[in-house]
Structures are given as structure tokens and as C-alpha cells.
Design an enzyme around this catalytic site. Structure first.
Site, PDB file in Angstrom:
ATOM      1  N   TYR A   1       0.673  -1.218  -0.232  1.00  0.00           N
ATOM      2  CA  TYR A   1      -0.005   0.072   0.131  1.00  0.00           C
ATOM      3  C   TYR A   1       0.811   1.313   0.064  1.00  0.00           C
ATOM      4  O   TYR A   1       0.733   2.205  -0.876  1.00  0.00           O
ATOM      5  CB  TYR A   1      -0.895  -0.102   1.198  1.00  0.00           C
ATOM      6  CG  TYR A   1      -1.828   1.020   1.336  1.00  0.00           C
ATOM      7  CD1 TYR A   1      -3.119   1.203   0.540  1.00  0.00           C
ATOM      8  CD2 TYR A   1      -1.517   2.143   2.060  1.00  0.00           C
ATOM      9  CE1 TYR A   1      -4.126   2.246   0.607  1.00  0.00           C
ATOM     10  CE2 TYR A   1      -2.606   3.145   2.368  1.00  0.00           C
ATOM     11  CZ  TYR A   1      -3.689   3.352   1.398  1.00  0.00           C
ATOM     12  OH  TYR A   1      -4.526   4.128   1.804  1.00  0.00           O
TER      13      TYR A   1
ATOM     14  N   ALA B   1       3.859   1.673  -0.992  1.00  0.00           N
ATOM     15  CA  ALA B   1       4.782   1.607  -2.183  1.00  0.00           C
ATOM     16  C   ALA B   1       3.816   2.359  -3.329  1.00  0.00           C
ATOM     17  O   ALA B   1       3.920   3.124  -4.115  1.00  0.00           O
ATOM     18  CB  ALA B   1       5.248   0.200  -2.609  1.00  0.00           C
TER      19      ALA B   1
HETATM   20  P1  NAP Z   1     -13.411   2.967   0.608  1.00  0.00           P
HETATM   21  O1  NAP Z   1     -14.483   3.265   1.450  1.00  0.00           O
HETATM   22  O2  NAP Z   1     -12.922   1.374   0.787  1.00  0.00           O
HETATM   23  O3  NAP Z   1     -14.195   2.746  -0.872  1.00  0.00           O
HETATM   24  C1  NAP Z   1     -13.309   2.384  -1.940  1.00  0.00           C
HETATM   25  C2  NAP Z   1     -13.849   2.807  -3.219  1.00  0.00           C
HETATM   26  O4  NAP Z   1     -13.131   2.464  -4.492  1.00  0.00           O
HETATM   27  C3  NAP Z   1     -15.019   2.043  -3.388  1.00  0.00           C
HETATM   28  O5  NAP Z   1     -16.331   2.873  -4.099  1.00  0.00           O
HETATM   29  C4  NAP Z   1     -14.888   0.940  -4.307  1.00  0.00           C
HETATM   30  O6  NAP Z   1     -15.787   0.491  -5.095  1.00  0.00           O
HETATM   31  C5  NAP Z   1     -13.662   1.664  -5.137  1.00  0.00           C
HETATM   32  N1  NAP Z   1     -12.908   0.746  -6.028  1.00  0.00           N
HETATM   33  C6  NAP Z   1     -12.064  -0.038  -5.151  1.00  0.00           C
HETATM   34  N2  NAP Z   1     -11.410  -0.671  -6.386  1.00  0.00           N
HETATM   35  C7  NAP Z   1     -11.808  -0.243  -7.579  1.00  0.00           C
HETATM   36  C8  NAP Z   1     -11.636  -0.458  -8.903  1.00  0.00           C
HETATM   37  N3  NAP Z   1     -10.446  -1.336  -9.122  1.00  0.00           N
HETATM   38  N4  NAP Z   1     -12.000   0.310  -9.732  1.00  0.00           N
HETATM   39  C9  NAP Z   1     -13.028   1.095  -9.619  1.00  0.00           C
HETATM   40  N5  NAP Z   1     -13.503   1.224  -8.133  1.00  0.00           N
HETATM   41  C10 NAP Z   1     -12.832   0.819  -7.399  1.00  0.00           C
HETATM   42  O7  NAP Z   1     -12.155   3.485   0.352  1.00  0.00           O
HETATM   43  P2  NAP Z   1     -11.774   5.032   0.964  1.00  0.00           P
HETATM   44  O8  NAP Z   1     -11.310   5.037   2.458  1.00  0.00           O
HETATM   45  O9  NAP Z   1     -12.955   6.030   0.835  1.00  0.00           O
HETATM   46  O10 NAP Z   1     -10.577   5.394   0.234  1.00  0.00           O
HETATM   47  C11 NAP Z   1     -10.435   6.239  -0.816  1.00  0.00           C
HETATM   48  C12 NAP Z   1      -9.032   6.470  -1.342  1.00  0.00           C
HETATM   49  O11 NAP Z   1      -8.427   7.328  -0.468  1.00  0.00           O
HETATM   50  C13 NAP Z   1      -8.191   5.364  -1.547  1.00  0.00           C
HETATM   51  O12 NAP Z   1      -7.291   5.708  -2.942  1.00  0.00           O
HETATM   52  C14 NAP Z   1      -7.528   5.390  -0.327  1.00  0.00           C
HETATM   53  O13 NAP Z   1      -6.464   4.528  -0.616  1.00  0.00           O
HETATM   54  C15 NAP Z   1      -7.332   6.491  -0.111  1.00  0.00           C
HETATM   55  N6  NAP Z   1      -6.909   6.717   1.430  1.00  0.00           N
HETATM   56  C16 NAP Z   1      -7.898   6.417   2.360  1.00  0.00           C
HETATM   57  C17 NAP Z   1      -7.445   6.738   3.648  1.00  0.00           C
HETATM   58  C18 NAP Z   1      -8.524   6.362   4.778  1.00  0.00           C
HETATM   59  O14 NAP Z   1      -8.168   6.322   6.065  1.00  0.00           O
HETATM   60  N7  NAP Z   1      -9.856   5.838   4.625  1.00  0.00           N
HETATM   61  C19 NAP Z   1      -6.277   7.087   4.020  1.00  0.00           C
HETATM   62  C20 NAP Z   1      -5.373   7.341   2.921  1.00  0.00           C
HETATM   63  C21 NAP Z   1      -5.648   7.527   1.741  1.00  0.00           C
HETATM   64  P3  NAP Z   1     -17.127  -0.871  -4.498  1.00  0.00           P
HETATM   65  O15 NAP Z   1     -17.883  -0.226  -3.535  1.00  0.00           O
HETATM   66  O16 NAP Z   1     -17.799  -1.086  -5.701  1.00  0.00           O
HETATM   67  O17 NAP Z   1     -16.220  -1.889  -3.920  1.00  0.00           O
END
Ligand code: NAP
Length: 248
Positions: free
Chosen positions: A156, A158
């Protein structure tokens, strides 16, 4: 005047979490919204309706951001349906946490494909119409883990460090075309991805966070709104941390 009136935004992974909050924030500010998801059909339908109730055009597309051919088809469909792409938010992402010796090569590939290749895929597609329009804003979701690293999250970290290098490089390549490319590095934000953190003792996490709490998806969406809008016309190649001071 709303900040994104007459703009069209494409947001990946908006069926839940940070992507959903960004879609709603952009729509509240007048943008038409094309968004993607991987498997949450019902949540995507519900979001599409919520966005339309805000008075904007909105459509959800089931499309794997990690698959180049799918993003090619997606971009063509969005251009056909909406006519332009002014803003692209590369938000889709996954985590598959494990210590290196226990993690499988398949887990490594899954994370790099969903988190890093996805950003390459969509960016390569959307800069073509943006170059023609001589305008655009691309926002990539990185993470504080991409800056600091984290035990058990080497793949993650990386992928998210890769997003930063990619963001800065493309900002240099296309700044002269008036296309801006920036990254947001959230800390711990309350979504499905971080649900597991709340199961245990949260005080050990709060020790690392000067603001002593997790962030909310809306707090990331506010920074995305700034980067998407005319408020940031001279900001490119930057990483904005939204982490309650964790990286201080
Ligand atoms: P999340 O609640 O797990 O939601 C992930 C979203 O991405 C969902 O809508 C999922 O769709 C979609 N998704 C996953 N793989 C996909 C793919 N291959 N193609 C299209 N859609 C895809 O994640 P989040 O916490 O909101 O995170 C959003 C972004 O912020 C990510 O890049 C994550 O790494 C980054 N981030 C999050 C945090 C945190 O603390 N939450 C911190 C730092 C960075 P489905 O619902 O259909 O599965």
C-alpha cells in the site's frame, strides 16, 4: 456563484467513503458528476439519485480502474454522455495489509494495480481531452503512508508513494497546457477501509495524531474542492496532507 458551476468531474471509486463525499461536495458546488465503482451496484444507484436530487447531471459506471482497456472504454463513454471532462479524481483504491513475509505476490499485484496503475490508466486517458481544452485539474488520492511508510502496509505504501512521484512528473509534463495535477495525502479517515482501527484501543492511534481524532471523508472532500476549483489556479505538482497534523 457555486465553485464548480458548468464543470464536469469524473471520480473513480465513489460508491463509498472519500469518493462518495467528493462526489456530493462537487455536486453541491454545481458540477455534473460521472463516477465509477467496482461492485457496489445498489450504493452506486443510490448515489446517482442523491446527486441528481442536487440538481446536477450524474451517472455511475461499473468500471475497474486498474484495467487499462476498461478505462479507455469508460473515458469514451463519459465523453459521449457528458461532452467533456474538466476534473478527474483518481480516488479508487484498496488495502491488503500483511507483513512482507506473509503477503503473497498476488496481494502485491492487486494493490499496485488498483492504487497505482489505476492512476496511470485514467490520467493517460483524460489528459487528451484536457489538452484540447487547454484546461483541467487532476487530483490523485495518495496517503500519509506513502510519505512515512507503515509496518504491514509495504505494498500500500509503495503504491501511494508511486502516486506522488507520478503526480509530480505529470504536473511537470503538462503544466504548460494549463492542466494541474495534485495529490491529497489523507491520514486516518473514517471509512470502510479504516473500520478495523475502531475495533481496538483508539488511544494508541490518537497518540500519533495532534488533533487526537480520525478525519471525516468531508474533510478530504473540502481539499479536493479547493484543488478542483478556480481557487487553486497556480497550484500544481503538490501533495496536500489532510491528516490532523500526523506528518508534522
Ligand atoms: P473505501 O471506503 O474502501 O472505498 C473504496 C472505493 O473504491 C469504493 O467505491 C470501491 O468500489 C472503489 N474501488 C475499489 N477498487 C476499485 C477499482 N479497481 N475500480 C473502481 N473502483 C474501485 O475507501 P476510502 O477509505 O474511501 O479510500 C478512498 C481513497 O483514499 C483510496 O485511494 C485510499 O487508498 C485513500 N486513502 C484512504 C484513507 C483512509 O483512512 N480511509 C487514508 C489515506 C488514503 P466498490 O464499493 O464497488 O467496492
Amino acid at each position: 456563484m457555486k465553485l464548480l458551476e458548468h464543470k464536469i468531474a469524473l471520480i473513480t471509486g465513489a460508491s463509498r467513503g472519500i469518493g462518495e463525499a467528493i462526489a456530493l461536495k462537487f455536486a453541491e458546488n454545481g458540477a455534473d458528476i460521472a463516477f465509477t465503482y467496482l461492485s457496489s451496484d445498489e450504493r452506486a444507484k443510490a448515489l446517482e439519485q442523491k446527486l441528481q436530487q442536487l440538481g446536477v447531471k450524474a451517472k455511475g459506471y461499473k468500471s475497474d480502474a486498474g484495467d487499462y482497456a476498461s478505462t479507455e472504454l469508460l473515458t469514451a463513454a463519459v465523453l459521449n454522455d457528458f461532452g467533456a471532462i474538466d476534473i478527474c479524481v483518481n480516488n479508487a483504491g484498496i488495502s491488503r495489509d500483511n507483513l512482507l513475509l506473509r503477503a503473497t505476490p498476488e496481494q502485491w499485484d492487486d494493490v499496485i494495480q488498483a492504487n497505482l496503475k489505476s492512476v496511470y490508466n485514467l490520467t493517460r486517458q483524460v489528459i487528451k481531452p484536457m489538452m484540447k481544452a487547454r484546461a483541467g485539474s487532476i487530483i490523485n488520492l495518495s496517503s500519509v503512508v506513502g510519505i512515512r511508510g507503515n509496518s504491514g502496509q509495504s505494498a500500500y505504501a509503495a503504491s501511494k508513494a508511486g502516486v506522488i512521484g507520478f503526480t509530480k512528473s505529470i504536473a511537470m509534463e503538462i503544466g504548460s497546457r494549463n492542466i494541474r495535477v495534485n495529490a491529497i495525502a489523507p491520514g486516518f479517515i473514517e471509512t470502510d477501509m479504516t473500520n478495523y482501527l475502531k475495533d481496538g484501543d483508539t488511544s494508541k492511534w490518537f497518540e500519533k495524531i495532534p488533533m487526537q481524532r480520525f478525519g471525516k471523508p468531508e474533510e478530504v472532500a473540502n481539499v479536493a474542492l479547493f484543488l478542483a476549483s478556480e481557487l487553486s489556479t497556480y497550484v500544481t505538482g503538490q501533495v496536500i496532507n489532510v491528516c490532523g497534523g500526523m506528518t508534522t
